[in-house]
Scaffold this active site. Structure first.
Site, PDB file in Angstrom:
ATOM      1  N   CYS A 164      31.868  13.921 134.524  1.00  0.00           N
ATOM      2  CA  CYS A 164      30.778  12.967 134.355  1.00  0.00           C
ATOM      3  C   CYS A 164      30.688  12.066 135.584  1.00  0.00           C
ATOM      4  O   CYS A 164      31.720  11.605 136.093  1.00  0.00           O
ATOM      5  CB  CYS A 164      31.034  12.132 133.100  1.00  0.00           C
ATOM      6  SG  CYS A 164      29.773  10.919 132.747  1.00  0.00           S
ATOM      7  N   HIS A 208      25.975  16.617 126.294  1.00  0.00           N
ATOM      8  CA  HIS A 208      26.687  15.567 127.039  1.00  0.00           C
ATOM      9  C   HIS A 208      25.760  14.370 127.268  1.00  0.00           C
ATOM     10  O   HIS A 208      26.142  13.217 127.026  1.00  0.00           O
ATOM     11  CB  HIS A 208      27.180  16.148 128.365  1.00  0.00           C
ATOM     12  CG  HIS A 208      27.856  15.184 129.271  1.00  0.00           C
ATOM     13  ND1 HIS A 208      29.205  15.241 129.538  1.00  0.00           N
ATOM     14  CD2 HIS A 208      27.389  14.145 130.003  1.00  0.00           C
ATOM     15  CE1 HIS A 208      29.536  14.281 130.386  1.00  0.00           C
ATOM     16  NE2 HIS A 208      28.435  13.589 130.686  1.00  0.00           N
ATOM     17  N   GLU A 209      24.541  14.639 127.729  1.00  0.00           N
ATOM     18  CA  GLU A 209      23.612  13.548 128.043  1.00  0.00           C
ATOM     19  C   GLU A 209      23.091  12.856 126.786  1.00  0.00           C
ATOM     20  O   GLU A 209      22.941  11.630 126.761  1.00  0.00           O
ATOM     21  CB  GLU A 209      22.451  14.063 128.901  1.00  0.00           C
ATOM     22  CG  GLU A 209      22.866  14.614 130.246  1.00  0.00           C
ATOM     23  CD  GLU A 209      23.750  13.686 131.065  1.00  0.00           C
ATOM     24  OE1 GLU A 209      23.533  12.464 131.061  1.00  0.00           O
ATOM     25  OE2 GLU A 209      24.671  14.196 131.726  1.00  0.00           O
TER      26      GLU A 209
END
Length: 151
Positions: free
Chosen positions: A89, A131-132
């Site tokens: 990330c 993830h986002e």
């Protein structure tokens, strides 16, 4: 377009839930453009959520090399299967870990013109979308990593 600072590590905004975008307008499009500019000027980046640049709105940009996707109010409609792959990330530089994510997802969102889009994604794109979207809910990958490592 402007480069924005990516928030990292213990910045409290990364743990806050983002608010839905009520109206797609020039202000929202400018934020999305700034996010793309920031993403393209950050090494090893594939996607960015708005809270990573300090804006608590449900906005995501993704560019995995096959074109930029600008998503407003994205949500996962369905998920299938499982993948357990390494993840990193931009908000946690130098850290990576293995995270369980769906193998495939269907995501609904608005595009930068306010039109609804559905994305049928699998593998890396599915992982990236999840993830986002987690970011938008104040969840970061280290919360889900079963194996966490520092470079």
């Amino acid at each position: 377009m402007a480069l924005r600072e990516i928030r990292t590590f213990d910045d409290s905004i990364l743990r806050k839930k983002s608010k839905p975008v009520e109206q797609v307008n020039d202000r929202i499009r400018t934020i999305l453009d700034d996010m793309v500019e920031t993403l393209h000027n950050t090494p090893n980046g594939g996607a960015l959520a708005a809270n990573q640049i300090g804006i608590l709105r449900r906005l995501v940009v993704i560019d995995l090399g096959d074109g930029v996707r600008k998503l407003i109010n994205p949500e996962v409609l369905s998920a299938q299967g499982e993948q357990f792959e390494p993840e990193a990330c931009l908000s946690f530089p130098g850290w990576w870990g293995k995270v369980r994510r769906p193998q495939s997802v269907v995501v609904k969102a608005l595009d930068e013109n306010g039109c609804e889009v559905k994305i049928h994604a699998s593998d890396f794109l599915a992982k990236c979308l999840c993830h986002e979207i987690d970011h938008l809910d104040g969840i970061v990958f280290i919360d889900k990593a079963e194996e966490l490592n520092e470079d």
